[in-house]
Write an enzyme that holds these catalytic residues in place. Structure first.
Site, PDB file in Angstrom:
ATOM      1  N   HIS A   1    -114.118  18.657 -28.532  1.00 14.67           N
ATOM      2  CA  HIS A   1    -114.465  19.206 -29.846  1.00 14.67           C
ATOM      3  C   HIS A   1    -113.253  19.663 -30.656  1.00 14.67           C
ATOM      4  O   HIS A   1    -113.401  19.955 -31.843  1.00 14.67           O
ATOM      5  CB  HIS A   1    -115.483  20.339 -29.714  1.00 14.67           C
ATOM      6  CG  HIS A   1    -114.887  21.644 -29.322  1.00 14.67           C
ATOM      7  ND1 HIS A   1    -114.593  21.962 -28.023  1.00 14.67           N
ATOM      8  CD2 HIS A   1    -114.506  22.695 -30.072  1.00 14.67           C
ATOM      9  CE1 HIS A   1    -114.077  23.167 -27.986  1.00 14.67           C
ATOM     10  NE2 HIS A   1    -114.000  23.640 -29.212  1.00 14.67           N
TER      11      HIS A   1
ATOM     12  N   HIS B   1    -111.154  19.709 -35.710  1.00  9.74           N
ATOM     13  CA  HIS B   1    -112.196  20.470 -35.017  1.00  9.74           C
ATOM     14  C   HIS B   1    -113.536  19.783 -35.290  1.00  9.74           C
ATOM     15  O   HIS B   1    -113.987  19.724 -36.429  1.00  9.74           O
ATOM     16  CB  HIS B   1    -112.229  21.914 -35.506  1.00  9.74           C
ATOM     17  CG  HIS B   1    -113.062  22.785 -34.640  1.00  9.74           C
ATOM     18  ND1 HIS B   1    -114.440  22.842 -34.751  1.00  9.74           N
ATOM     19  CD2 HIS B   1    -112.727  23.609 -33.630  1.00  9.74           C
ATOM     20  CE1 HIS B   1    -114.899  23.673 -33.850  1.00  9.74           C
ATOM     21  NE2 HIS B   1    -113.886  24.161 -33.153  1.00  9.74           N
TER      22      HIS B   1
END
Length: 156
Positions: free
Chosen positions: A64, A79
């Site tokens: 992530h 992100h």
């Protein structure tokens, strides 16, 4: 008189998406630019590619968050999703590793957007310049294609 010159860096759009301002990201850390300035992508497609040549400097096991040192000494954080870590089934397939040198356009991760939707995770991807980097976004742009050029300009 001192004249400043900036060299444009070729930066491609890392995913088929809609560009949004960090002010629209539903996470205060990004909204307040606590990690740096940048922009965000609201994913339409799940493939995320390298925006420039560089090295993977950090990679969470869940995929992530990816840190990259791009050529030209430009450091970014990609992100993927907001609160993605809450998902137990890790809907992100990783194609790179830490310290790997990657080429512009190389696949970094693939996101399962259906699992994001099922988990109520916004498919928003903040792209943060973690050092003072001058950049501009072409005005009037909404939907962008993966690999599209001349949307984000970086100056060093």
């Amino acid at each position: 008189m001192i004249k400043l010159t900036y060299m444009k860096q070729k930066f491609i759009i890392p995913a088929h998406s809609r560009i949004i301002d960090l002010d629209q990201v539903p996470d205060e850390m990004f909204k307040q630019r606590l990690m740096g300035d940048g922009f965000a992508l609201n994913l339409i497609s799940g493939e995320i590619i390298a925006p420039m040549d560089g090295v993977i400097t950090a990679l969470f096991p869940t995929g992530h968050a990816i840190g990259m040192m791009l050529d030209g000494n430009i450091e970014i954080l990609i992100h993927i999703g907001i609160d993605t870590i809450k998902l137990k089934n890790y809907p992100i397939e990783i194609f790179v590793s830490v310290n790997e040198r990657v080429k512009q356009g190389q696949l970094l991760v693939r996101v399962d957007l259906i699992k994001f939707k099922d988990g109520n995770i916004p498919p928003i991807v903040p792209i943060i310049f973690t050092r003072n980097t001058f950049f501009s976004i072409k005005r009037g742009v909404n939907e962008v294609k993966c690999g599209e050029e001349n949307i984000i300009e970086i100056y060093e």
